[in-house]
Design a protein around this motif. Structure first.
Motif, PDB file in Angstrom:
ATOM      1  N   MET A 141     -27.679  28.663 -40.227  1.00  0.00           N
ATOM      2  CA  MET A 141     -29.085  28.367 -40.519  1.00  0.00           C
ATOM      3  C   MET A 141     -29.658  29.390 -41.499  1.00  0.00           C
ATOM      4  N   ARG A 142     -29.432  30.663 -41.242  1.00  0.00           N
ATOM      5  CA  ARG A 142     -29.943  31.717 -42.118  1.00  0.00           C
ATOM      6  C   ARG A 142     -29.202  31.744 -43.452  1.00  0.00           C
ATOM      7  N   GLU A 143     -27.887  31.524 -43.401  1.00  0.00           N
ATOM      8  CA  GLU A 143     -27.091  31.600 -44.625  1.00  0.00           C
ATOM      9  C   GLU A 143     -27.508  30.563 -45.657  1.00  0.00           C
ATOM     10  N   PHE A 144     -27.890  29.373 -45.209  1.00  0.00           N
ATOM     11  CA  PHE A 144     -28.254  28.308 -46.139  1.00  0.00           C
ATOM     12  C   PHE A 144     -29.766  28.158 -46.323  1.00  0.00           C
ATOM     13  N   TRP A 145     -30.541  29.071 -45.714  1.00  0.00           N
ATOM     14  CA  TRP A 145     -32.003  28.986 -45.789  1.00  0.00           C
ATOM     15  C   TRP A 145     -32.477  29.071 -47.236  1.00  0.00           C
ATOM     16  N   GLY A 146     -33.280  28.081 -47.638  1.00  0.00           N
ATOM     17  CA  GLY A 146     -33.802  28.045 -49.002  1.00  0.00           C
ATOM     18  C   GLY A 146     -32.925  27.269 -49.960  1.00  0.00           C
ATOM     19  N   HIS A 147     -31.729  26.939 -49.529  1.00  0.00           N
ATOM     20  CA  HIS A 147     -30.796  26.184 -50.370  1.00  0.00           C
ATOM     21  C   HIS A 147     -30.438  24.870 -49.676  1.00  0.00           C
ATOM     22  N   GLY A 148     -29.528  24.925 -48.708  1.00  0.00           N
ATOM     23  CA  GLY A 148     -29.179  23.710 -47.974  1.00  0.00           C
ATOM     24  C   GLY A 148     -30.071  23.458 -46.782  1.00  0.00           C
ATOM     25  N   VAL A 149     -30.695  24.521 -46.250  1.00  0.00           N
ATOM     26  CA  VAL A 149     -31.644  24.396 -45.141  1.00  0.00           C
ATOM     27  C   VAL A 149     -33.045  24.559 -45.716  1.00  0.00           C
ATOM     28  N   LEU A 150     -33.863  23.535 -45.567  1.00  0.00           N
ATOM     29  CA  LEU A 150     -35.146  23.463 -46.262  1.00  0.00           C
ATOM     30  C   LEU A 150     -36.283  23.241 -45.274  1.00  0.00           C
ATOM     31  N   HIS A 151     -37.489  23.641 -45.655  1.00  0.00           N
ATOM     32  CA  HIS A 151     -38.614  23.530 -44.723  1.00  0.00           C
ATOM     33  C   HIS A 151     -39.633  22.483 -45.128  1.00  0.00           C
ATOM     34  N   CYS A 152     -39.682  22.107 -46.414  1.00  0.00           N
ATOM     35  CA  CYS A 152     -40.780  21.259 -46.884  1.00  0.00           C
ATOM     36  C   CYS A 152     -40.283  20.173 -47.825  1.00  0.00           C
ATOM     37  N   PRO A 153     -40.393  18.902 -47.432  1.00  0.00           N
ATOM     38  CA  PRO A 153     -39.964  17.836 -48.341  1.00  0.00           C
ATOM     39  C   PRO A 153     -40.822  17.734 -49.601  1.00  0.00           C
ATOM     40  N   TYR A 154     -42.080  18.168 -49.533  1.00  0.00           N
ATOM     41  CA  TYR A 154     -42.906  18.168 -50.745  1.00  0.00           C
ATOM     42  C   TYR A 154     -42.394  19.183 -51.755  1.00  0.00           C
ATOM     43  N   CYS A 155     -41.809  20.266 -51.242  1.00  0.00           N
ATOM     44  CA  CYS A 155     -41.263  21.300 -52.123  1.00  0.00           C
ATOM     45  C   CYS A 155     -39.856  20.967 -52.606  1.00  0.00           C
ATOM     46  N   HIS A 156     -39.043  20.326 -51.757  1.00  0.00           N
ATOM     47  CA  HIS A 156     -37.623  20.168 -52.063  1.00  0.00           C
ATOM     48  C   HIS A 156     -37.116  18.726 -51.996  1.00  0.00           C
ATOM     49  N   GLY A 157     -37.960  17.796 -51.587  1.00  0.00           N
ATOM     50  CA  GLY A 157     -37.489  16.427 -51.403  1.00  0.00           C
ATOM     51  C   GLY A 157     -36.901  15.796 -52.655  1.00  0.00           C
ATOM     52  N   TRP A 158     -37.517  16.012 -53.788  1.00  0.00           N
ATOM     53  CA  TRP A 158     -37.041  15.416 -55.044  1.00  0.00           C
ATOM     54  C   TRP A 158     -35.620  15.865 -55.368  1.00  0.00           C
ATOM     55  N   GLU A 159     -35.324  17.143 -55.116  1.00  0.00           N
ATOM     56  CA  GLU A 159     -34.013  17.687 -55.460  1.00  0.00           C
ATOM     57  C   GLU A 159     -32.898  17.116 -54.580  1.00  0.00           C
ATOM     58  N   VAL A 160     -33.220  16.614 -53.383  1.00  0.00           N
ATOM     59  CA  VAL A 160     -32.183  16.062 -52.498  1.00  0.00           C
ATOM     60  C   VAL A 160     -32.403  14.572 -52.251  1.00  0.00           C
ATOM     61  N   ARG A 161     -33.144  13.932 -53.121  1.00  0.00           N
ATOM     62  CA  ARG A 161     -33.435  12.504 -52.946  1.00  0.00           C
ATOM     63  C   ARG A 161     -32.141  11.691 -52.932  1.00  0.00           C
ATOM     64  N   ASP A 162     -32.144  10.663 -52.086  1.00  0.00           N
ATOM     65  CA  ASP A 162     -31.037   9.707 -51.968  1.00  0.00           C
ATOM     66  C   ASP A 162     -29.737  10.345 -51.489  1.00  0.00           C
ATOM     67  N   ARG A 163     -29.813  11.554 -50.929  1.00  0.00           N
ATOM     68  CA  ARG A 163     -28.617  12.201 -50.404  1.00  0.00           C
ATOM     69  C   ARG A 163     -28.557  12.079 -48.882  1.00  0.00           C
ATOM     70  N   ALA A 164     -27.437  12.528 -48.325  1.00  0.00           N
ATOM     71  CA  ALA A 164     -27.258  12.521 -46.873  1.00  0.00           C
ATOM     72  C   ALA A 164     -28.018  13.715 -46.295  1.00  0.00           C
ATOM     73  N   LEU A 165     -29.077  13.442 -45.518  1.00  0.00           N
ATOM     74  CA  LEU A 165     -29.966  14.485 -45.036  1.00  0.00           C
ATOM     75  C   LEU A 165     -30.002  14.518 -43.515  1.00  0.00           C
ATOM     76  N   ALA A 166     -30.229  15.708 -42.979  1.00  0.00           N
ATOM     77  CA  ALA A 166     -30.434  15.883 -41.543  1.00  0.00           C
ATOM     78  C   ALA A 166     -31.803  16.491 -41.328  1.00  0.00           C
ATOM     79  N   VAL A 167     -32.379  16.214 -40.161  1.00  0.00           N
ATOM     80  CA  VAL A 167     -33.629  16.841 -39.749  1.00  0.00           C
ATOM     81  C   VAL A 167     -33.391  17.447 -38.380  1.00  0.00           C
ATOM     82  N   TYR A 168     -33.646  18.754 -38.253  1.00  0.00           N
ATOM     83  CA  TYR A 168     -33.331  19.494 -37.037  1.00  0.00           C
ATOM     84  C   TYR A 168     -34.597  19.739 -36.223  1.00  0.00           C
TER      85      TYR A 168
END
Length: 321
Positions: A141-168
């Motif tokens: 969780m910490r290792e991927f924080w800010g890259h693969g682990v994200l907190h805000c879809p408004y901030c990062h949603g566009w960059e991972v659009r249409d990809r395989a996503l998880a919500v924890y």
């Protein structure tokens, strides 16, 4: 003279001289935005820069008008560079540790880079210290924080659009976040890491949007530094291919300065402010992630600007009695 009559100006106590008109604690988007406005108001301002901002691990700041995609460090560099045009604004590497209030000013005690203590007085103080995220104790969780682990879809949603996503997460919180994330991708899986505490209605809402729920305990998040997050590994050995995972972690205030002054906090620990960014302590203002509400760099900058205007108008009224 009647007790209710105002004192003549000659009988009023003179306002004590202070080192600065305003001390801003925090040099992120909110603090630097406030400093810019106050500098343009000819106010004597000290910005206490206590270190790296919360969004430092993020590769970019997205959705910031005219700065979409800029690195967090570059955004702050530009802000500091533009402050140099205003001689009444000073930015110092200081970590504020104590703050006390009298009836007419504040005293701030701060540590310098040289491990010395500095005492500073100001007429008003703006808290822009932000928050710290309490990430779940899950390997990766910490290792991927800010890259693969994200907190805000408004901030990062566009960059991972249409990809395989998880919500924890679990319960009502994970349901709302998953439904929001599903606007960016139709391939979303909720991972609750054990019993999710989901109501039947929540499960129906998720199912209607094609969102699967995995309640198996999670062993770790897997991936590489180059490729980022690749899998969610469950303790039963199953692997779920995912390219990003969204989580809303718990947070706490980056400093205890608001608590020192007895500021009113909301149920989640955010500093309460009124519409003028004024806290429950007269003369103390707050802006950015320190306060309640949506957390984005551009919104923090806007709050900082508003706080600065309100501070300047308050000081002006005090000067023009």
């Amino acid at each position: 003279m009647p007790a209710s009559a105002p004192l003549p100006k000659s009988a009023r106590r003179p306002r004590p001289a202070t080192d600065y008109d305003v001390v801003i604690i925090g040099a992120g988007s909110a603090g630097l935005s406030a400093a810019l406005v106050l500098g343009r108001c000819l106010r004597r301002v000290l910005v206490c820069d206590g270190g790296a901002p919360r969004n430092e691990p993020s590769p970019a700041v997205w959705g910031f008008f005219t700065r979409d995609g800029v690195q967090p460090s570059e955004l702050l560099r530009l802000g500091l560079e533009q402050l140099a045009a205003y001689p009444s604004v000073e930015v110092c590497s200081l970590r504020a540790t104590e703050i006390t209030a009298s009836d007419q000013c504040f005293t701030i005690v701060a540590d310098t880079e040289a491990s010395r203590t500095r005492s500073i007085t100001a007429r008003k103080v703006l808290l822009a210290t932000g928050v710290e995220d309490e990430l779940p104790p899950l390997d990766g969780m910490r290792e991927f924080w800010g890259h693969g682990v994200l907190h805000c879809p408004y901030c990062h949603g566009w960059e991972v659009r249409d990809r395989a996503l998880a919500v924890y997460g679990r319960g009502k919180g994970v349901t709302g976040l998953a439904l929001l994330v599903s606007r960016w991708s139709k391939n979303v899986v909720v991972c609750t890491d054990g019993p999710g505490g989901l109501t039947n209605k929540a499960r129906q809402r998720l199912q209607k949007q094609g969102i699967a729920v995995r309640e198996e305990p999670i062993e770790r998040l897997e991936g590489t530094e180059k490729q980022g997050l690749q899998h969610v590994l469950f303790k039963n050995g199953d692997k779920l291919v995912r390219e990003a995972l969204f989580v809303h972690p718990h947070q706490h205030q980056h400093t205890n300065l608001a608590e020192q002054l007895g500021c009113r906090l909301n149920s989640k620990g955010a500093v309460w402010t009124d519409k003028k960014q004024q806290t429950s302590v007269p003369g103390l203002y707050a802006a950015g992630d320190t306060t309640a509400g949506m957390q984005q760099a551009i919104l923090a900058a806007a709050e900082g600007s508003l706080a600065a205007i309100m501070i300047n108008e308050k000081i002006t009224k005090e000067e023009c009695v």
